[in-house]
Design a protein around this motif. Sequence first.
Motif, short mmCIF file in Angstrom:
data_model
loop_
_atom_site.label_atom_id
_atom_site.label_comp_id
_atom_site.label_asym_id
_atom_site.label_seq_id
_atom_site.Cartn_x
_atom_site.Cartn_y
_atom_site.Cartn_z
N VAL A 45 1.01 -1.16 0.07
CA VAL A 45 0.03 -0.12 -0.03
C VAL A 45 0.79 1.40 0.06
O VAL A 45 1.88 1.24 0.83
CB VAL A 45 -1.21 0.00 1.17
CG1 VAL A 45 -1.76 1.32 1.38
CG2 VAL A 45 -1.79 -1.16 1.15
N ARG A 46 0.40 2.10 -0.82
CA ARG A 46 1.49 3.26 -0.77
C ARG A 46 0.53 4.66 -0.56
O ARG A 46 -0.52 4.79 -1.35
CB ARG A 46 1.97 3.49 -2.21
CG ARG A 46 2.83 4.90 -2.48
CD ARG A 46 3.67 4.88 -3.92
NE ARG A 46 2.61 4.96 -4.86
CZ ARG A 46 2.22 4.24 -5.69
NH1 ARG A 46 3.16 2.93 -5.76
NH2 ARG A 46 1.45 4.42 -6.71
N VAL A 47 0.93 5.52 0.37
CA VAL A 47 0.20 6.75 0.75
C VAL A 47 0.93 7.79 0.34
O VAL A 47 2.40 7.97 0.62
CB VAL A 47 -0.30 6.71 2.12
CG1 VAL A 47 0.94 6.42 2.85
CG2 VAL A 47 -0.87 8.00 2.49
N ARG A 48 0.56 8.90 -0.43
CA ARG A 48 1.59 9.96 -0.78
C ARG A 48 0.77 11.35 -0.40
O ARG A 48 -0.37 11.87 -0.61
CB ARG A 48 1.68 10.05 -2.28
CG ARG A 48 2.52 11.24 -2.95
CD ARG A 48 3.41 10.82 -4.28
NE ARG A 48 1.93 10.59 -5.24
CZ ARG A 48 1.54 11.62 -5.97
NH1 ARG A 48 2.29 12.71 -5.98
NH2 ARG A 48 0.49 11.47 -6.82
N LEU A 49 1.55 12.08 0.21
CA LEU A 49 1.16 13.55 0.54
C LEU A 49 2.08 14.27 -0.01
O LEU A 49 3.25 14.64 0.19
CB LEU A 49 1.05 13.81 2.06
CG LEU A 49 -0.30 13.16 2.84
CD1 LEU A 49 0.14 11.61 3.07
CD2 LEU A 49 -0.44 13.87 4.40
N GLU A 50 1.46 15.45 -0.77
CA GLU A 50 2.35 16.41 -1.34
C GLU A 50 1.25 17.94 -1.87
O GLU A 50 0.10 18.08 -1.67
CB GLU A 50 2.99 16.25 -2.49
CG GLU A 50 1.89 15.72 -3.74
CD GLU A 50 2.53 15.31 -5.16
OE1 GLU A 50 2.34 15.81 -6.09
OE2 GLU A 50 3.55 14.66 -4.90
N ARG A 51 2.25 18.95 -1.89
CA ARG A 51 1.37 20.34 -2.18
C ARG A 51 1.20 20.13 -3.71
O ARG A 51 2.14 20.01 -4.58
CB ARG A 51 2.14 21.41 -1.97
CG ARG A 51 1.71 22.78 -2.18
CD ARG A 51 2.74 23.78 -1.75
NE ARG A 51 3.09 23.64 -0.42
CZ ARG A 51 2.47 24.51 0.29
NH1 ARG A 51 1.71 25.45 0.07
NH2 ARG A 51 2.90 24.32 1.69
#
Length: 420
Positions: free
Chosen positions: A337-343
């Motif tokens: 599972v991959r979680v990504r947080l970015e602007r």
Amino acid sequence: MGRARRRSAASLVFVTLVVTMAVVALLTSGLLLLEGQRAGRAEAERVTQAVAQTLAHAPDVRAALTGDGAAAARLQERAEEVMTQARVDFVTVMDAEGIRLTHRNPEEIGRLYIGTIPDRPTVLTEQFTGTLGPSLRTIVPVLSDGTVVGWVSVGVTVDTVAAALLPRLLAAVGIGAALVGAGVVGALLARRLTRRVAGDLPAGAIRDTLASAESMRTLGEALRAQTHEHGNRLHTAVALLELGRTDEAIEMLSTSARQSQSLVDRVAARSEGDATVGALLLGKTSQAAERGIELIVDVAADAPRSLLSPIDQVALVGNLLDNAVDAAAAGAEPRWVRVRLERTSGDELLIEVADSGRGIADDLRERIFQRGFSTKPTGAEGRGVGLALARSVVEELRGSLVLLDGTPTTFRVVLPTEAS
């Protein structure tokens, strides 16, 4: 001036049901009236056709039109009898040229028929305005040895058709009123049941309560998994120390610490953010590992803080991660599972959660966001409120939550921030 008191969820349920039933009642009554009008007109046409056909084939009418003086003398009387018995407004018998031999108003006898006389011997039904006003009428030829010797016209006025519609109108109004009454009773019961569960809380407060409960559930599960993992490693380290294998114990604890610290550093590197989300990701890493799933966390250092409260953000991210872990666990190796947080370029917060599962069928892509729908069986502890709550939380801030096309299965969330 104080803030206006928000309407309670029970009142919203009551108003919604009453308005819905009122609309249904109006539509039903309207359809009944339209159908009644159509049926009334069709019935009037059938009556005029039947009476006109009967008279056109009557021997005494044919005799009167072919020169029988006695029959012609009582033709007006016969027409008046038919008008009374068949309840039609007029019976006009005329010769082949259209000169009236009978009429409801005897003064009109001898004058030219007002209406359409076909060019050939055929039956014609029409609406036409004559001496009695607008009427539905049927004209039928009277034949003698194949030759047209006259015509019979039978009709009912539009006012008569409208009067016949009155009982249907009353029935439609009665049915509409019954539907509204049933709707009000149902709405009262629904309001009572809702008030038993939610009291006088407004709908937003109920949603916040659900989000809080969901946040506590997912965060509690994550921390339980992390505690369980650390406990197992600690017990193993203690056993190694008791066996005199100090180096192995230190290496195992050091490896565990490095892994946790790496994730902590990535989360803490954000210039903005919520500590609760960081704690959630740490716990979910351990929870995923218990099920043989690698949780890959990619948090950009400049990922901004969204306008969501920490409780709502934990409910959102936690639900997406729970679904992704379940999907990956049901899929083939390797499981991740991959979680990504970015602007984003618009200074919004982008959150993407992808998994290695088998994907979501096309016919379920929108249904998965419906409240109460789930592709997973409900266990003894329930499944939470899932994607329906997640989308509600996001849309309340005018953000977006979508399922991207293609593989792997990826949910994308875009949330507004103070800078966006």
